[in-house]
Design a protein around this motif. Structure first.
Motif, PDB file in Angstrom:
ATOM      1  N   GLY A 273      18.754  -3.677  10.201  1.00 36.61           N
ATOM      2  CA  GLY A 273      17.699  -4.256   9.375  1.00 36.61           C
ATOM      3  C   GLY A 273      18.234  -4.833   8.080  1.00 36.61           C
ATOM      4  O   GLY A 273      17.841  -5.928   7.662  1.00 36.61           O
ATOM      5  N   ARG A 274      19.144  -4.104   7.432  1.00 37.09           N
ATOM      6  CA  ARG A 274      19.753  -4.606   6.189  1.00 37.09           C
ATOM      7  C   ARG A 274      20.560  -5.876   6.442  1.00 37.09           C
ATOM      8  O   ARG A 274      20.504  -6.820   5.660  1.00 37.09           O
ATOM      9  CB  ARG A 274      20.640  -3.536   5.559  1.00 37.09           C
ATOM     10  CG  ARG A 274      19.863  -2.472   4.831  1.00 37.09           C
ATOM     11  CD  ARG A 274      20.786  -1.439   4.201  1.00 37.09           C
ATOM     12  NE  ARG A 274      21.905  -2.044   3.508  1.00 37.09           N
ATOM     13  CZ  ARG A 274      22.021  -2.102   2.181  1.00 37.09           C
ATOM     14  NH1 ARG A 274      21.102  -1.570   1.422  1.00 37.09           N
ATOM     15  NH2 ARG A 274      23.080  -2.660   1.635  1.00 37.09           N
ATOM     16  N   GLU A 275      21.301  -5.887   7.542  1.00 37.34           N
ATOM     17  CA  GLU A 275      22.104  -7.067   7.868  1.00 37.34           C
ATOM     18  C   GLU A 275      21.205  -8.267   8.152  1.00 37.34           C
ATOM     19  O   GLU A 275      21.481  -9.381   7.719  1.00 37.34           O
ATOM     20  CB  GLU A 275      23.009  -6.770   9.061  1.00 37.34           C
ATOM     21  CG  GLU A 275      23.854  -7.944   9.509  1.00 37.34           C
ATOM     22  CD  GLU A 275      24.897  -8.385   8.493  1.00 37.34           C
ATOM     23  OE1 GLU A 275      25.404  -9.519   8.657  1.00 37.34           O
ATOM     24  OE2 GLU A 275      25.206  -7.642   7.550  1.00 37.34           O
ATOM     25  N   PHE A 276      20.115  -8.057   8.899  1.00 36.46           N
ATOM     26  CA  PHE A 276      19.177  -9.139   9.160  1.00 36.46           C
ATOM     27  C   PHE A 276      18.615  -9.690   7.850  1.00 36.46           C
ATOM     28  O   PHE A 276      18.591 -10.907   7.640  1.00 36.46           O
ATOM     29  CB  PHE A 276      18.031  -8.681  10.066  1.00 36.46           C
ATOM     30  CG  PHE A 276      16.833  -9.579   9.986  1.00 36.46           C
ATOM     31  CD1 PHE A 276      16.898 -10.882  10.464  1.00 36.46           C
ATOM     32  CD2 PHE A 276      15.657  -9.148   9.400  1.00 36.46           C
ATOM     33  CE1 PHE A 276      15.799 -11.730  10.369  1.00 36.46           C
ATOM     34  CE2 PHE A 276      14.562  -9.979   9.301  1.00 36.46           C
ATOM     35  CZ  PHE A 276      14.634 -11.282   9.786  1.00 36.46           C
TER      36      PHE A 276
ATOM     37  N   GLY B  15      20.810 -17.264   4.172  1.00 40.25           N
ATOM     38  CA  GLY B  15      20.825 -18.457   5.018  1.00 40.25           C
ATOM     39  C   GLY B  15      22.188 -18.739   5.623  1.00 40.25           C
ATOM     40  O   GLY B  15      22.529 -19.894   5.879  1.00 40.25           O
ATOM     41  N   SER B  16      22.966 -17.687   5.868  1.00 40.07           N
ATOM     42  CA  SER B  16      24.310 -17.852   6.420  1.00 40.07           C
ATOM     43  C   SER B  16      24.271 -18.513   7.796  1.00 40.07           C
ATOM     44  O   SER B  16      23.367 -18.278   8.582  1.00 40.07           O
ATOM     45  CB  SER B  16      25.005 -16.493   6.532  1.00 40.07           C
ATOM     46  OG  SER B  16      25.153 -15.912   5.265  1.00 40.07           O
ATOM     47  N   VAL B  17      25.295 -19.311   8.041  1.00 42.78           N
ATOM     48  CA  VAL B  17      25.426 -19.995   9.327  1.00 42.78           C
ATOM     49  C   VAL B  17      26.795 -19.696   9.913  1.00 42.78           C
ATOM     50  O   VAL B  17      27.729 -19.337   9.201  1.00 42.78           O
ATOM     51  CB  VAL B  17      25.226 -21.526   9.195  1.00 42.78           C
ATOM     52  CG1 VAL B  17      23.833 -21.858   8.722  1.00 42.78           C
ATOM     53  CG2 VAL B  17      26.267 -22.138   8.291  1.00 42.78           C
ATOM     54  N   PHE B  18      26.894 -19.847  11.230  1.00 35.41           N
ATOM     55  CA  PHE B  18      28.187 -19.742  11.897  1.00 35.41           C
ATOM     56  C   PHE B  18      28.943 -21.042  11.674  1.00 35.41           C
ATOM     57  O   PHE B  18      28.362 -22.126  11.733  1.00 35.41           O
ATOM     58  CB  PHE B  18      28.011 -19.511  13.402  1.00 35.41           C
ATOM     59  CG  PHE B  18      27.464 -18.157  13.750  1.00 35.41           C
ATOM     60  CD1 PHE B  18      28.248 -17.025  13.650  1.00 35.41           C
ATOM     61  CD2 PHE B  18      26.156 -18.025  14.183  1.00 35.41           C
ATOM     62  CE1 PHE B  18      27.742 -15.779  13.970  1.00 35.41           C
ATOM     63  CE2 PHE B  18      25.643 -16.782  14.516  1.00 35.41           C
ATOM     64  CZ  PHE B  18      26.434 -15.655  14.409  1.00 35.41           C
TER      65      PHE B  18
ATOM     66  N   PRO C  66      18.938 -15.189  13.556  1.00 35.75           N
ATOM     67  CA  PRO C  66      18.209 -14.903  14.809  1.00 35.75           C
ATOM     68  C   PRO C  66      18.849 -13.797  15.647  1.00 35.75           C
ATOM     69  O   PRO C  66      18.142 -12.937  16.183  1.00 35.75           O
ATOM     70  CB  PRO C  66      18.225 -16.238  15.551  1.00 35.75           C
ATOM     71  CG  PRO C  66      18.335 -17.264  14.478  1.00 35.75           C
ATOM     72  CD  PRO C  66      19.236 -16.635  13.453  1.00 35.75           C
ATOM     73  N   GLY C  67      20.169 -13.796  15.729  1.00 29.96           N
ATOM     74  CA  GLY C  67      20.845 -12.735  16.474  1.00 29.96           C
ATOM     75  C   GLY C  67      20.681 -11.383  15.817  1.00 29.96           C
ATOM     76  O   GLY C  67      20.503 -10.361  16.488  1.00 29.96           O
ATOM     77  N   ARG C  68      20.716 -11.372  14.486  1.00 26.45           N
ATOM     78  CA  ARG C  68      20.531 -10.114  13.747  1.00 26.45           C
ATOM     79  C   ARG C  68      19.098  -9.604  13.923  1.00 26.45           C
ATOM     80  O   ARG C  68      18.863  -8.407  14.044  1.00 26.45           O
ATOM     81  CB  ARG C  68      20.822 -10.294  12.258  1.00 26.45           C
ATOM     82  CG  ARG C  68      22.181 -10.827  11.881  1.00 26.45           C
ATOM     83  CD  ARG C  68      23.332 -10.158  12.605  1.00 26.45           C
ATOM     84  NE  ARG C  68      24.625 -10.432  12.029  1.00 26.45           N
ATOM     85  CZ  ARG C  68      25.387 -11.477  12.313  1.00 26.45           C
ATOM     86  NH1 ARG C  68      24.985 -12.375  13.181  1.00 26.45           N
ATOM     87  NH2 ARG C  68      26.566 -11.628  11.748  1.00 26.45           N
TER      88      ARG C  68
ATOM     89  N   ALA D  35      17.141 -10.221  16.573  1.00 17.40           N
ATOM     90  CA  ALA D  35      17.037  -9.742  17.952  1.00 17.40           C
ATOM     91  C   ALA D  35      17.646  -8.347  18.087  1.00 17.40           C
ATOM     92  O   ALA D  35      17.064  -7.463  18.729  1.00 17.40           O
ATOM     93  CB  ALA D  35      17.719 -10.714  18.906  1.00 17.40           C
ATOM     94  N   PHE D  36      18.803  -8.143  17.463  1.00 12.63           N
ATOM     95  CA  PHE D  36      19.443  -6.829  17.502  1.00 12.63           C
ATOM     96  C   PHE D  36      18.535  -5.776  16.877  1.00 12.63           C
ATOM     97  O   PHE D  36      18.309  -4.705  17.449  1.00 12.63           O
ATOM     98  CB  PHE D  36      20.787  -6.883  16.765  1.00 12.63           C
ATOM     99  CG  PHE D  36      21.477  -5.558  16.682  1.00 12.63           C
ATOM    100  CD1 PHE D  36      22.234  -5.095  17.744  1.00 12.63           C
ATOM    101  CD2 PHE D  36      21.358  -4.767  15.560  1.00 12.63           C
ATOM    102  CE1 PHE D  36      22.868  -3.866  17.680  1.00 12.63           C
ATOM    103  CE2 PHE D  36      21.975  -3.533  15.481  1.00 12.63           C
ATOM    104  CZ  PHE D  36      22.736  -3.077  16.540  1.00 12.63           C
ATOM    105  N   THR D  37      18.002  -6.075  15.707  1.00  8.42           N
ATOM    106  CA  THR D  37      17.154  -5.128  14.997  1.00  8.42           C
ATOM    107  C   THR D  37      15.885  -4.821  15.783  1.00  8.42           C
ATOM    108  O   THR D  37      15.470  -3.660  15.884  1.00  8.42           O
ATOM    109  CB  THR D  37      16.810  -5.659  13.592  1.00  8.42           C
ATOM    110  OG1 THR D  37      18.026  -5.918  12.890  1.00  8.42           O
ATOM    111  CG2 THR D  37      15.981  -4.674  12.810  1.00  8.42           C
ATOM    112  N   LEU D  38      15.263  -5.839  16.359  1.00  8.31           N
ATOM    113  CA  LEU D  38      14.055  -5.609  17.161  1.00  8.31           C
ATOM    114  C   LEU D  38      14.350  -4.757  18.394  1.00  8.31           C
ATOM    115  O   LEU D  38      13.571  -3.861  18.742  1.00  8.31           O
ATOM    116  CB  LEU D  38      13.427  -6.937  17.575  1.00  8.31           C
ATOM    117  CG  LEU D  38      12.768  -7.752  16.472  1.00  8.31           C
ATOM    118  CD1 LEU D  38      12.309  -9.106  17.015  1.00  8.31           C
ATOM    119  CD2 LEU D  38      11.603  -6.993  15.848  1.00  8.31           C
TER     120      LEU D  38
END
Length: 166
Positions: A105-108, A115-118, A128-130, A132-135
Motif C-alpha cells: 500500500g505504501r509503495e502504491f 507519477g513514476s514511470v518505467f 497500476p502494477g503496484r 494490482a499487487f496491493t488489491l
C-alpha cells in the motif's frame, strides 16, 4: 457471497493476464524473427502482467484451501485439534501477510503521488502494477480474516472444519 464474486473477478483478471502474456511473448518472438525489432517495453509489460497472474487469484485459492499443505501430522490428530491448528495456521498467515499489505500500500501511494514511470519506449506508469499487487494481497488478507473468524466460530460451536473442498 460478495467476497466470492470479487474473488471470481480477480481470477478472471488473472486468466486474462495469462492470455495477454502468451500473446505478447508470441508477438515479440514473431517481431524479433521477422522484423528484427521487438515489441516496445515487452519486459516491463510481462513483469507487470505476471503480478496480475500470480497475486490476483490468491484469495480464491485461499478460500478453497488449495495452498500446498503438509498434513501427515495433522491427519493423525483428533479433528478438533487439527481444526485449531488450522485456525492457528490461518491466523499466522494473516499476520504474515499484514506487513506485505502495508508495504504494498505504501509503495502504491508513493508511485501514485510521484507519477513514476518505467524507463522505456512507452514510459508506462508504475502505479497500476503496484495497485494490482496491493488489491490482490488485500483480498487475500480479507479472505484469511474471514476464514479465521468462521473456522474459530465453527470450532467454538462444537463443529468441525472441512479442511478440503471438493
Amino acid at each position: 457471497m460478495m467476497l466470492h464474486r470479487i474473488e471470481r473477478v480477480f481470477v478472471d483478471v488473472s486468466a486474462a493476464a495469462i492470455i495477454l502474456l502468451a500473446l505478447l511473448i508470441f508477438a515479440d518472438v514473431v517481431a524479433l524473427n521477422l522484423f528484427s525489432s521487438a515489441v516496445p517495453d515487452t519486459i516491463v509489460i510481462v513483469r507487470e502482467l505476471m503480478v496480475l497472474a500470480i497475486v490476483m487469484p490468491l484469495a480464491a485459492a485461499t478460500a478453497q484451501r488449495a495452498h500446498i499443505a503438509v498434513e501427515f501430522l495433522t491427519n493423525a490428530l483428533p479433528p478438533r485439534v487439527a481444526g485449531w491448528l488450522t485456525v492457528f495456521g490461518t491466523l499466522f498467515g494473516l499476520l504474515a501477510l499484514s506487513p506485505i499489505l502495508y508495504s504494498g500500500g505504501r509503495e502504491f501511494l508513493h508511485q501514485w503521488q510521484t507519477g513514476s514511470v518505467f524507463y522505456g519506449d512507452l514510459n508506462l506508469p508504475q502505479w497500476p502494477g503496484r495497485l494490482a499487487f496491493t488489491l490482490g494481497i488485500a483480498l487475500g488478507w480479507l479472505r484469511l480474516a474471514v476464514m479465521v473468524a468462521s473456522d474459530a466460530l465453527t470450532l467454538l460451536r462444537g463443529g468441525e472444519i472441512a479442511l478440503t473442498k471438493t
